[in-house]
Scaffold this active site. Structure first.
Site, PDB file in Angstrom:
ATOM      1  N   LYS A  73       0.165  -1.029  -0.285  1.00 29.21           N
ATOM      2  CA  LYS A  73       0.379  -0.235   0.025  1.00 29.21           C
ATOM      3  C   LYS A  73       0.572   1.299   0.083  1.00 29.21           C
ATOM      4  O   LYS A  73       0.868   2.108  -0.635  1.00 29.21           O
ATOM      5  CB  LYS A  73      -0.849   0.020   0.864  1.00 29.21           C
ATOM      6  CG  LYS A  73      -2.010  -1.255   0.695  1.00 29.21           C
ATOM      7  CD  LYS A  73      -3.478  -1.078   2.194  1.00 29.21           C
ATOM      8  CE  LYS A  73      -4.716  -1.462   1.678  1.00 29.21           C
ATOM      9  NZ  LYS A  73      -5.337  -0.573   2.676  1.00 29.21           N
ATOM     10  N   LYS A  80      -5.628 -11.825  -8.394  1.00 29.18           N
ATOM     11  CA  LYS A  80      -6.965 -11.837  -7.740  1.00 29.18           C
ATOM     12  C   LYS A  80      -7.530 -10.724  -7.870  1.00 29.18           C
ATOM     13  O   LYS A  80      -7.979  -9.488  -8.163  1.00 29.18           O
ATOM     14  CB  LYS A  80      -6.378 -11.165  -6.097  1.00 29.18           C
ATOM     15  CG  LYS A  80      -7.563 -11.991  -4.811  1.00 29.18           C
ATOM     16  CD  LYS A  80      -6.932 -12.403  -2.994  1.00 29.18           C
ATOM     17  CE  LYS A  80      -7.894 -11.063  -3.274  1.00 29.18           C
ATOM     18  NZ  LYS A  80      -7.639 -10.288  -1.409  1.00 29.18           N
ATOM     19  N   LYS A 121     -11.849  -5.473  -5.552  1.00 31.31           N
ATOM     20  CA  LYS A 121     -13.201  -4.641  -4.949  1.00 31.31           C
ATOM     21  C   LYS A 121     -12.738  -3.468  -5.305  1.00 31.31           C
ATOM     22  O   LYS A 121     -13.159  -2.663  -5.507  1.00 31.31           O
ATOM     23  CB  LYS A 121     -13.518  -4.979  -3.948  1.00 31.31           C
ATOM     24  CG  LYS A 121     -13.418  -4.266  -2.520  1.00 31.31           C
ATOM     25  CD  LYS A 121     -14.251  -4.455  -1.619  1.00 31.31           C
ATOM     26  CE  LYS A 121     -13.879  -3.691  -0.192  1.00 31.31           C
ATOM     27  NZ  LYS A 121     -12.803  -3.502   0.076  1.00 31.31           N
TER      28      LYS A 121
END
Ligand code: TRP
Length: 341
Positions: free
Chosen positions: A119, A201, A204
């Site tokens: 991140k 993956k 969302k």
């Protein structure tokens, strides 16, 4: 079920950050398991808004998504009478215990967290202290409720290991205070991958909406996303299709939606054109999500109902959390308010 019976069930706890759009990957990887486990566990399902602000959020979007995510938990089949569903910031004990646990977490441990490293690369204009100490907040979420089981995906295993280490460290320094939680790794873990970049993956929060299937995507959008999903240069399904990340992922999605083994799906479609298979996949997806979306819309039309569930759950959560927190305060030597001795 009576209160006392409910309290005897082991506790299953999980949280999802209200960022992006809940996607098919979240349903298959998390929410579906919550629904299946609710018979045997008291489920505590948290919309973790305090985690979400470690990355900049638009206030109006954050507010809407918190309610929308809670409504989607319910639409997925979580029974609000039997479980506790709330918004993290409604229970101040999370912030309070997180501070304490920060003081029992080493920088060396936080430095190893791969999610922090990822991140901070992706948001390198905002590498804030919250992003760094986020695992201590997650540990607080889990340890406040004496959780038995925490269903997590592979990307969260490291955080759960750290939670266990922190719990053991605290218990050994003082006396047994926290239950040391176990990870729950779902069997037959069908991993749902991105539609355009199937090596990664399905996320969302992907910046490209064509990469994920949102649970709230309308039928025409669902059909378009499936049509555009990457495959390979072959044209029809064969047993080798499973080796290809793109078409293999679509076969996995079909198998998950229809509760079939993926090899059965390959047999069923062997020799068929990709376009035919994709058409049937889109039909399954629409058939699967339409009733979910109807339940969701009904819940969102009755905001009073949703608010009352969240309020009652938060009240129960505060009660449970305050029991753990006062034990912690006592053990570390904080003076109980009103009783200075
Ligand atoms: N960190 C988790 C994620 O990014 C979300 C989360 C916060 C969580 N608190 C939790 C998950 C407690 C399980 C239990 O996905």
């Amino acid at each position: 079920m009576s209160e006392s019976q409910k309290d005897k069930k082991p506790i299953l706890l999980s949280g999802i950050q209200p960022s992006g759009h809940l996607a098919l990957g979240n349903y298959v990887g998390a929410m579906r398991n919550w629904v299946n486990l609710q018979e045997d566990y008291l489920g505590i399902f948290i919309v973790v808004d305090m985690h979400a602000i470690t990355v900049r959020q638009k206030p109006a979007d954050l507010r809407n998504r918190c309610l929308s995510f809670a409504a989607q938990y319910l639409a997925a089949g979580i029974d609000p009478e039997e479980n506790i569903i709330f918004i993290q910031s409604h229970v101040p004990q999370h912030a309070e215990l997180a501070w304490i646990l920060n003081c029992y977490t080493y920088m060396g441990e936080l430095n190893r967290m791969t999610q922090f490293k990822d991140k901070s690369k992706r948001h390198n204009d905002n590498i804030n202290a919250g992003l760094y100490s986020y695992p201590a907040l997650m540990a607080a979420d889990i340890l406040l409720y004496q959780s038995d089981l925490v269903p997590v995906g592979a990307d969260q295993k490291q955080h759960l290991e750290l939670t266990r280490d922190i719990a053991n460290r605290f218990n050994n320094t003082y006396s047994p205070t926290f239950k040391v939680p176990k990870p729950f790794i779902p069997k037959a873990g069908a991993r749902i991958m991105s539609l355009q970049e199937p090596e990664k993956k399905m996320s969302k929060s992907d910046s490209n909406a064509n990469n994920y299937i949102a649970l709230l995507d309308p039928p025409d959008v669902l059909r378009r996303k499936i049509k555009r999903a990457v495959t390979d240069s072959a044209r029809e399904i064969t047993p080798d299709s499973l080796q290809n990340p793109g078409i293999g992922n679509l076969l996995t999605i079909f198998s998950t939606l229809n509760d079939l083994d993926v090899n059965e799906v390959v047999n069923r479609f062997a020799g068929q054109q990709y376009s035919v298979f994709k058409g049937e996949l889109a039909d399954s997806l629409v058939a699967f999500l339409e009733p979910f979306q109807q339940r969701y819309n009904k819940i969102m039309d009755e905001k009073g109902y949703l608010t009352s569930i969240l309020d009652e759950s938060a009240q129960r959560a505060r009660y449970m959390a305050s029991k753990t927190l006062s034990k912690v305060y006592r053990k570390i030597g904080f003076v109980a308010p009103g009783r200075p001795r």
